[in-house]
Design a protein around this motif. Structure first.
Motif, PDB file in Angstrom:
ATOM      1  N   LEU A 120      -0.101   4.129   1.015  1.00 29.17           N
ATOM      2  CA  LEU A 120      -0.440   4.987   2.205  1.00 29.17           C
ATOM      3  C   LEU A 120      -0.275   3.975   3.689  1.00 29.17           C
ATOM      4  O   LEU A 120       0.053   3.121   3.718  1.00 29.17           O
ATOM      5  N   GLU A 121      -0.369   4.926   4.634  1.00 23.86           N
ATOM      6  CA  GLU A 121      -0.173   4.419   5.934  1.00 23.86           C
ATOM      7  C   GLU A 121      -1.398   4.858   6.909  1.00 23.86           C
ATOM      8  O   GLU A 121      -1.121   5.716   7.844  1.00 23.86           O
ATOM      9  N   CYS A 122      -2.457   4.286   6.989  1.00 23.85           N
ATOM     10  CA  CYS A 122      -3.650   4.715   7.767  1.00 23.85           C
ATOM     11  C   CYS A 122      -3.412   4.164   9.117  1.00 23.85           C
ATOM     12  O   CYS A 122      -4.128   3.169   9.516  1.00 23.85           O
ATOM     13  N   THR A 137      -0.359  -5.946   4.920  1.00 17.80           N
ATOM     14  CA  THR A 137      -0.119  -5.821   3.551  1.00 17.80           C
ATOM     15  C   THR A 137       1.003  -4.791   3.462  1.00 17.80           C
ATOM     16  O   THR A 137       1.591  -4.502   2.122  1.00 17.80           O
ATOM     17  N   TRP A 138       1.177  -3.972   4.540  1.00 18.57           N
ATOM     18  CA  TRP A 138       2.116  -3.009   4.042  1.00 18.57           C
ATOM     19  C   TRP A 138       3.179  -2.359   5.364  1.00 18.57           C
ATOM     20  O   TRP A 138       4.008  -1.676   5.126  1.00 18.57           O
ATOM     21  N   TRP A 150      -6.186   2.948  12.174  1.00 17.12           N
ATOM     22  CA  TRP A 150      -7.313   2.081  12.083  1.00 17.12           C
ATOM     23  C   TRP A 150      -7.185   1.318  11.015  1.00 17.12           C
ATOM     24  O   TRP A 150      -8.196   0.484  10.793  1.00 17.12           O
ATOM     25  N   CYS A 151      -6.188   1.216  10.248  1.00 17.14           N
ATOM     26  CA  CYS A 151      -6.088   0.215   8.988  1.00 17.14           C
ATOM     27  C   CYS A 151      -6.353  -1.361   9.303  1.00 17.14           C
ATOM     28  O   CYS A 151      -5.713  -1.703  10.619  1.00 17.14           O
ATOM     29  N   LYS A 202      -8.971   8.968   1.634  1.00 16.59           N
ATOM     30  CA  LYS A 202      -8.796   9.013   3.449  1.00 16.59           C
ATOM     31  C   LYS A 202      -8.858  10.405   3.904  1.00 16.59           C
ATOM     32  O   LYS A 202      -8.621  11.468   3.214  1.00 16.59           O
ATOM     33  N   ASN A 253      -8.001   3.212  -2.571  1.00 20.63           N
ATOM     34  CA  ASN A 253      -7.988   4.469  -1.739  1.00 20.63           C
ATOM     35  C   ASN A 253      -7.793   5.683  -2.805  1.00 20.63           C
ATOM     36  O   ASN A 253      -7.954   6.785  -2.058  1.00 20.63           O
ATOM     37  N   CYS A 257       0.958  -1.059  -0.129  1.00 16.89           N
ATOM     38  CA  CYS A 257      -0.029   0.061  -0.109  1.00 16.89           C
ATOM     39  C   CYS A 257       1.071   1.240   0.029  1.00 16.89           C
ATOM     40  O   CYS A 257       2.077   1.269   0.599  1.00 16.89           O
ATOM     41  N   THR A 273      -6.063  -3.808   7.781  1.00 22.48           N
ATOM     42  CA  THR A 273      -5.049  -4.826   6.957  1.00 22.48           C
ATOM     43  C   THR A 273      -3.527  -4.434   6.973  1.00 22.48           C
ATOM     44  O   THR A 273      -2.852  -4.323   5.897  1.00 22.48           O
ATOM     45  N   GLY A 307      -7.132  -4.830  -0.942  1.00 27.42           N
ATOM     46  CA  GLY A 307      -5.780  -4.550  -0.579  1.00 27.42           C
ATOM     47  C   GLY A 307      -5.718  -4.445   0.858  1.00 27.42           C
ATOM     48  O   GLY A 307      -6.358  -4.694   1.589  1.00 27.42           O
ATOM     49  N   GLY A 308      -4.599  -3.697   1.337  1.00 27.24           N
ATOM     50  CA  GLY A 308      -3.431  -2.967   0.571  1.00 27.24           C
ATOM     51  C   GLY A 308      -4.211  -1.881  -0.475  1.00 27.24           C
ATOM     52  O   GLY A 308      -5.179  -1.692  -0.242  1.00 27.24           O
TER      53      GLY A 308
END
Ligand code: SF4
Length: 241
Positions: A46-48, A57-58, A51-52, A143, A122, A44, A54, A93-94
């Motif tokens: 991005l880097e949420c 995946t990153w 609260w991500c 986001k 995203n 991915c 998953t 995803g991701g």
């Protein structure tokens, strides 16, 4: 990982995959409740972090990414899907559009076997014409500030404008509080977004239900829609659901 979301030439026939699973339903958005299989890409842009759901995946800091992903061919993934009864194939995803050149033949294969194809993104990579031409459905999730990233990273104007102009797409925003809706309003105005869904953040049934309840008045005033998270209501944060 090799990013194949950028323009390029020549076919790409393999993808980095985090997991595949089936025998479940689409839990979010307009197709919520539809029996579905999922193909989850790895990687991915991005880097949420707050609260991500998953991060495997990153997030290299918390996960052994080489152990969390496998290189799979389009043919192998299509063969897996062909043996499944679910009518809906969700590519998620991701960020799946990082591997867009390989996603195109995969989506084509899935559509060719009669599956409805949804891509969850995203919204930071513009979709290629070959992909929008396949009648895939995009669930675009730009986001907001609650993802704790600068807007210049989370919102890519060209990509968002391309999705706004594309057929078969909805926009789905994760909100932590009804006050987040003012940011949704600003994006709706700036990009002429239609088909707007909002979804409460949460990985427990109680948090999702309370979040949906809190959103109803503000969503009703705006003409947006509320998306459930049916998989969370049934299985919490269990992976592969
Ligand atoms: S865009 Fe999606 S997968 Fe990527 S960090 Fe944010 S929530 Fe996680």
């Amino acid at each position: 990982m090799t990013s194949t979301g950028a323009p390029g030439t020549g076919p790409v026939r393999t993808l980095w995959i985090a997991e595949t699973f089936a025998g479940t339903i689409q839990g979010e958005g307009p197709s919520a409740g539809t029996p579905a299989m999922f193909i989850r890409t790895s990687g991915c842009n991005l880097e949420c972090r707050p609260w991500c759901d998953t991060p495997y995946t990153w997030d290299r800091a918390r996960f052994d990414l080489p152990a969390e992903r496998t290189r799979r061919s389009v043919a192998e993934l299509a063969a897996w899907a062909a043996g499944r009864p679910e009518p809906l194939a969700v590519l998620t995803g991701g960020e799946p559009l990082m591997q867009q050149r390989a996603l195109i033949p995969l989506a084509r294969a899935l559509a060719g076997m009669g599956k409805r194809v949804e891509i969850e993104t995203n919204g930071t990579y513009a979709p290629a014409a070959e992909l929008t031409g396949l009648c895939v459905h995009f669930n675009v999730s730009p986001k907001l500030a609650n993802a704790c990233m600068p807007p210049s990273r989370a919102i890519r104007p060209d990509a968002l404008a391309a999705f706004a102009a594309a057929p078969n797409r909805v926009f789905k925003f994760v909100v932590c509080d009804p006050s987040d809706l003012s940011q949704v309003d600003a994006l709706v105005t700036a990009y002429g977004l239609t088909g707007v869904w909002v979804m409460p953040e949460g990985t427990t049934p109680g948090k999702v239900i309370n979040g949906m309840r809190d959103l109803v008045p503000a969503v009703a005033r705006r003409g947006y829609r509320i998306s459930p998270r049916l998989h969370v209501l049934m299985w919490g944060d269990e992976r592969g659901r």
